[in-house]
Every structure is written in C-alpha cells, then in structure tokens.
Design a protein around this motif. Structure first.
Motif, short mmCIF file in Angstrom:
data_model
loop_
_atom_site.label_atom_id
_atom_site.label_comp_id
_atom_site.label_asym_id
_atom_site.label_seq_id
_atom_site.Cartn_x
_atom_site.Cartn_y
_atom_site.Cartn_z
N PHE A 80 -7.42 8.53 15.88
CA PHE A 80 -6.84 9.17 14.53
C PHE A 80 -5.30 9.07 14.82
N LEU A 81 -4.81 8.31 13.77
CA LEU A 81 -3.25 8.34 13.87
C LEU A 81 -2.68 9.44 12.66
N ASN A 82 -3.92 9.82 11.94
CA ASN A 82 -3.50 10.80 10.62
C ASN A 82 -4.70 11.86 10.82
N PRO A 83 -4.31 13.23 10.17
CA PRO A 83 -5.06 14.17 10.01
C PRO A 83 -6.49 13.78 9.53
N SER A 84 -7.61 14.69 9.60
CA SER A 84 -8.86 14.36 9.13
C SER A 84 -9.65 15.65 9.41
N LEU A 85 -10.73 15.85 8.35
CA LEU A 85 -11.75 16.65 8.60
C LEU A 85 -13.22 16.36 8.42
N ARG A 86 -13.55 15.79 7.26
CA ARG A 86 -14.79 15.07 6.78
C ARG A 86 -15.06 13.88 7.86
N GLU A 93 3.88 2.37 24.37
CA GLU A 93 2.86 1.50 24.80
C GLU A 93 2.68 0.64 23.49
N HIS A 94 2.55 -0.57 23.70
CA HIS A 94 2.09 -1.57 22.35
C HIS A 94 0.68 -1.31 22.14
N ILE A 95 0.35 -1.40 20.60
CA ILE A 95 -0.85 -1.26 20.02
C ILE A 95 -1.88 -2.15 20.75
N LYS A 96 -1.35 -3.44 20.98
CA LYS A 96 -2.34 -4.83 21.61
C LYS A 96 -2.79 -4.23 22.78
N ASP A 97 -2.13 -3.83 23.35
CA ASP A 97 -2.33 -3.27 24.79
C ASP A 97 -3.28 -2.04 24.79
N ALA A 98 -3.10 -1.23 23.84
CA ALA A 98 -3.91 0.03 23.81
C ALA A 98 -5.45 -0.34 23.22
N ALA A 99 -5.43 -1.30 22.41
CA ALA A 99 -6.69 -1.74 21.77
C ALA A 99 -7.32 -2.66 22.98
N ILE A 131 -12.57 11.52 21.53
CA ILE A 131 -11.52 11.40 20.18
C ILE A 131 -10.04 11.23 21.11
N ILE A 132 -9.25 10.26 20.37
CA ILE A 132 -8.00 9.98 20.63
C ILE A 132 -7.10 10.22 19.56
N ASN A 133 -6.02 11.37 19.57
CA ASN A 133 -5.06 11.62 18.61
C ASN A 133 -3.91 10.78 18.90
N ALA A 134 -3.65 9.65 18.39
CA ALA A 134 -2.74 8.84 18.80
C ALA A 134 -1.20 9.56 18.49
N GLY A 135 -0.41 9.32 19.55
CA GLY A 135 0.87 9.86 19.30
C GLY A 135 0.64 11.37 20.05
N GLN A 136 -0.32 12.00 20.26
CA GLN A 136 -0.42 13.19 20.72
C GLN A 136 -1.00 13.44 22.04
N ASP A 137 -2.54 12.62 21.93
CA ASP A 137 -3.36 12.60 23.27
C ASP A 137 -2.93 11.32 24.04
N SER A 151 -10.99 -1.04 24.68
CA SER A 151 -12.44 -1.85 24.71
C SER A 151 -12.78 -1.71 26.14
N GLU A 152 -12.09 -1.54 27.16
CA GLU A 152 -12.67 -1.29 28.42
C GLU A 152 -13.63 -0.13 28.60
N TYR A 153 -13.30 0.91 27.83
CA TYR A 153 -13.99 2.07 27.99
C TYR A 153 -15.11 2.38 26.91
N CYS A 154 -14.83 1.70 25.72
CA CYS A 154 -15.81 2.01 24.54
C CYS A 154 -16.52 0.97 24.03
N ASP A 155 -17.72 1.08 23.59
CA ASP A 155 -18.58 -0.05 23.09
C ASP A 155 -18.21 -0.30 21.71
N VAL A 156 -17.62 1.00 20.87
CA VAL A 156 -17.07 0.56 19.58
C VAL A 156 -15.74 1.31 19.50
N ILE A 157 -15.01 1.02 18.62
CA ILE A 157 -13.62 1.70 18.16
C ILE A 157 -13.77 1.96 16.79
N ALA A 158 -13.40 3.15 16.52
CA ALA A 158 -13.16 3.77 15.34
C ALA A 158 -11.75 4.25 14.89
N ILE A 159 -11.25 3.60 13.82
CA ILE A 159 -9.75 4.03 13.70
C ILE A 159 -9.30 4.47 12.47
#
Length: 316
Positions: A46-52, A94-100, A70-76, A104-112
C-alpha cells in the motif's frame, strides 16, 4: 476457472459473465476451499490509505488459507525511487525495481495500491508505479487501484448490478459526477466505464463542463452535461467525483447542484444508488439517499471480499 497472469483491467478476465457467475458461487460458499492457498503468500503493498481494499483482501486470503504480508510503503519499508536512471542522492533509499524483485523472492503474488500524483499527466496515465512492478516482479501482480484504474472495485460493481437486475431488458446505468472538497483521481470512473461496456446495459456518463474523462474509457458511451436528462428513467446510478482530465487534476467551478437527493431520484426508475466509498455525506450524496432502500453501497462493500477471493483463486 481460468489462470490469470495479472489482474489490472477487465481485459485480464477471459470471460466476465462466467467470472461473475463464479463469484456468485463463491458468495454462496465463501469457506468452501479453506486450504486452497496453503503454503502460499500474498504481499499486499500500500502506497496509499485503504479500508475496504485492505480488509477485503486480508479476509479473502484467510478464507483461502493464504498467508499475507502487508507492506505500507514509505512507512514499513524504505522510501522508493520511481524513476529509471535516477541519481539516488536525495530522500529515496531503494529503487522500486529492486523492491519488486525482492518482494518476488518472498511472495507468490504481489498486490499493489497506488494513486496518481497529479504532477505529471503522462506519468500518471502511463501508470508508472504499477507497470514498474509488472515489469520487474517475477510473480503475478494484482492492482488494488492505480493512477488510472480500480479493477477490483469495478469487478465488484458489475457483480452488484448483476445481483440486483432481474428484468428481461437492458438496465439503464448512469455514471454521474458529484461534488467534492478536493481533486480526486479518475481511476474509479475510468474503470467503471471500461467494465460496464462488457455487460449488457445502456450506459450514460454525465458531468459538468470541464470535468471530461479520458475518451479511451468513455468512447462508445453516451455523454451529457445535463444530469437531469441523464437520470431520467435510470435503473442504476453510480455516483463518483473526479477532477478534470483535459486540464489535468483541476477542479473548475461548477454551476448548478450535482448533489444526488431523493428529489432527483424521482426522475428515475426508482434507481438503485451505488458508490465505491468512502463517501462524503451531503456533499456527494444526501443522507436521505444513502440511508434509503435505494442505496447499494454496503452490498458493494461486501462484494469486495467476493471478487478479491475470485481473483486470488484464479491468479494462483
């Protein structure tokens, strides 16, 4: 079920009608496959707030037996650099390409989830953040909303319309602009236009002068600046605010009253009223409408769980 390579827009769903029927099956038995995701992990970024979006994805993961992080980018995590070739001697770490690649090494799917910055129209319309994750990740990507689209919300909206339409004719569906206190993204409106074209409906989009949407999404739909004319005989009304696209991010002065009230509903075919939430009461929609039997907003919110579960099952 069809294997999804990614989930970012309606084109990623091979057969929408079949998908909607499968969602109804899931809704009838949401705990029917509790071990489906055993030993699999979804990264929710999450780069932005969310509830639903946040809670529905977490609950969908639980229903399927999936682990989630859950990764709150810029906070966590470290602040990400988004531009290729940047000399990273400023505030980004950190560059976004490195984060992606790392995720991917830890997750089977990434939702952003990410929003437009309203600083660079070209950068926003190219969905730079989402597409960098798609480019550099080595696992499937789910869009939890981007600068241009909100596919999970629109998938939910189509399911909600299907559940509430039983007549043997095309429903008249109206997407209407509503007032707001600040500049709002086009993503929900764009995505709704894109998805609603794929169901059997007559669709009208209405907004004040100056609040045009990108014609990439509205092409083929009826467009009018007259809200009263648009609402006439409507079966469903989808209320949403957005800023100008041509004068990107601007909020031109609006003449007339665009707040949806019970008085305006009298012009309709006792229309059902939809909104993605959160909604600013008595700015976008009046209390009397939101608290009436015409409002479907909580059913929509509940259906976010169902469509999230469908996407996770099909992408795994």
């Amino acid at each position: 079920m069809a294997k999804l390579q990614k989930f970012t827009c309606v084109d990623d769903v091979p057969n929408l009608e079949q998908a909607l029927q499968e969602c109804i099956d899931i809704k009838n038995n949401p705990l029917g496959t509790p071990n489906f995701g055993k030993n699999k992990t979804v990264g929710l970024v999450f780069l932005n707030p969310s509830l639903r979006t946040r809670i529905s994805m977490q609950k969908a993961c639980q229903n399927l037996g999936l682990n989630y992080i859950i990764i709150n980018a810029g906070q966590d995590a470290w602040t990400w650099e988004l531009h290729d070739g940047a000399v990273m001697d400023g505030t980004t770490v950190e560059h976004i390409k490195d984060a992606a690649k790392v995720l991917s090494e830890y997750c089977d799917v990434i939702a952003i989830r990410c929003f437009p910055a309203f600083k660079d129209k070209e950068e926003d319309t190219q969905d730079k953040v989402l597409n960098q994750f798609i480019e550099h990740a080595t696992v499937p990507i789910i869009s939890l909303e981007s600068a241009t689209r909100h596919p999970l919300q629109s998938f939910t909206d189509m399911l909600t319309i299907k559940e509430n339409w039983k007549e043997n004719r095309k429903p008249k569906v109206v997407l209407t602009w509503a007032p707001h206190v600040k500049s709002i993204a086009h993503s929900v409106a764009n995505s709704f236009c894109e998805w609603v074209k794929e169901i059997d409906a007559d669709v009208t989009v209405t907004f004040p002068e100056g609040y045009d949407l990108d014609t990439e999404y509205t092409d083929g739909l009826t467009i009018t600046n007259d809200q009263d004319e648009a609402l006439k005989d409507a079966d469903f009304i989808y209320v949403k605010n957005w800023s100008s696209f041509s004068d990107y991010g601007a909020t031109p002065e609006v003449k007339g009253d665009w707040l949806l009230t019970l008085e305006k509903l009298k012009q309709t075919n006792n229309a059902k009223v939809m909104h993605c939430l959160p909604v600013r009461r008595n700015v976008e929609i009046s209390d009397e409408v939101l608290d009436s039997e015409n409002a479907l907003v909580y059913q929509q919110a509940g259906n976010r769980l169902i469509t999230a579960q469908w996407v996770l099952k099909n992408i795994l």
